[in-house]
Design a protein around this motif. Structure first.
Motif, PDB file in Angstrom:
ATOM      1  N   UNK A 147      28.326  -6.818  38.484  1.00  0.00           N
ATOM      2  CA  UNK A 147      30.044  -7.222  38.222  1.00  0.00           C
ATOM      3  C   UNK A 147      30.171  -8.828  37.223  1.00  0.00           C
ATOM      4  N   UNK A 148      29.472  -9.355  37.606  1.00  0.00           N
ATOM      5  CA  UNK A 148      29.472 -10.579  36.251  1.00  0.00           C
ATOM      6  C   UNK A 148      29.129  -9.904  34.541  1.00  0.00           C
ATOM      7  N   UNK A 149      28.280  -9.507  34.835  1.00  0.00           N
ATOM      8  CA  UNK A 149      27.964  -9.112  33.456  1.00  0.00           C
ATOM      9  C   UNK A 149      28.970  -7.867  32.889  1.00  0.00           C
ATOM     10  N   UNK A 153      32.364  -7.952  29.407  1.00  0.00           N
ATOM     11  CA  UNK A 153      32.538  -7.307  28.328  1.00  0.00           C
ATOM     12  C   UNK A 153      31.158  -6.648  27.642  1.00  0.00           C
ATOM     13  N   UNK A 154      29.987  -6.347  28.474  1.00  0.00           N
ATOM     14  CA  UNK A 154      29.013  -5.920  28.357  1.00  0.00           C
ATOM     15  C   UNK A 154      28.765  -4.509  29.107  1.00  0.00           C
ATOM     16  N   UNK A 162      20.161  -5.962  30.075  1.00  0.00           N
ATOM     17  CA  UNK A 162      19.195  -7.020  31.074  1.00  0.00           C
ATOM     18  C   UNK A 162      19.346  -7.251  32.318  1.00  0.00           C
ATOM     19  N   UNK A 163      18.973  -6.372  32.732  1.00  0.00           N
ATOM     20  CA  UNK A 163      17.618  -6.952  34.475  1.00  0.00           C
ATOM     21  C   UNK A 163      17.571  -6.005  34.336  1.00  0.00           C
ATOM     22  N   UNK A 200      35.251 -14.723  32.336  1.00  0.00           N
ATOM     23  CA  UNK A 200      35.395 -12.451  31.823  1.00  0.00           C
ATOM     24  C   UNK A 200      35.653 -13.718  30.137  1.00  0.00           C
ATOM     25  N   UNK A 201      35.001 -13.738  29.528  1.00  0.00           N
ATOM     26  CA  UNK A 201      35.279 -14.021  28.315  1.00  0.00           C
ATOM     27  C   UNK A 201      35.669 -12.894  26.938  1.00  0.00           C
TER      28      UNK A 201
END
Length: 208
Positions: A147-149, A153-154, A162-163, A200-201
């Motif tokens: 969710x966070x990623x 915008x990933x 990443x994970x 969420x940039x």
């Protein structure tokens, strides 16, 4: 809905209480801001009619206190000697209105009506946020990470790297968390993240 009248003028408190009671409102009166704080009014729906100059907590100080505690009770200020700077400060801090004394009945009732509408809107927003937080609490640790990623915008392949997962696994987590949150699109997911305080940039990533 209950109207809380906070004013150190006994005659004015009594007159306002009678007027508003005759208009069908439930009314509580307090001789000072400190008395209101001690009363622990709880979460009852309503609004506040608040004098500016009082012994102890001033009206503006009480406004700051209530805002810091997350109160959604709208405030209509009443003052006999307010100035423009004071009214601007009060309005910027969220006051519904800043009315001079003596107060006209129509102006007072109009301000109270708007304050009640604001309360209902704020209460609805709080209820919706509480519901969203409950849904977010059902997410697994990995779904929270995805969710966070996602809202940063990933892309799925970037999240997988990443994970340390496969894209297929990430897609499964993404689908699951969107179902749990009731999000129908990435845009909705980003809005939910903002409401939950999740950074969420970047919100322009496309789903894969």
């Amino acid at each position: 809905m209950r109207i809380h009248i906070i004013d150190d003028d006994d005659a004015l408190r009594t007159a306002l209480a009678r007027l508003l009671g005759a208009c069908g409102y439930a009314v509580s009166v307090y001789e000072s801001g400190d008395a209101f704080v001690r009363a622990e009014t709880g979460g009852e729906a309503g609004c506040i009619l608040l004098d500016v100059d009082m012994p102890g907590l001033s009206g503006l100080q009480l406004q700051d206190y209530l805002r810091a505690r997350g109160s959604i009770l709208p405030i209509v200020f009443l003052t006999g000697n307010g100035d423009i700077a004071m009214s601007v400060r009060a309005i910027k801090a969220g006051a519904e209105d800043f009315l001079p004394k003596p107060i006209g009945k129509d102006a007072l009732l109009d301000a109270i009506g708007r304050a009640m509408q604001r309360y209902e809107a704020a209460a609805a927003q709080n209820s919706a946020l509480l519901d969203l937080r409950k849904k977010a609490d059902t997410l697994t640790v990995r779904e929270r990470e995805v969710f966070a990623l996602v809202v940063q915008g990933m892309l799925n392949k970037q999240i997988a790297f990443e994970l340390g997962n496969t894209e297929r696994t990430v897609k499964a987590h993404r689908h699951s968390l969107m179902e749990k949150l009731g999000a129908g699109s990435l845009a909705e997911l980003v809005q939910m993240a903002n409401r939950l305080g999740i950074a969420s940039p970047g919100s322009g990533a496309a789903a894969e």
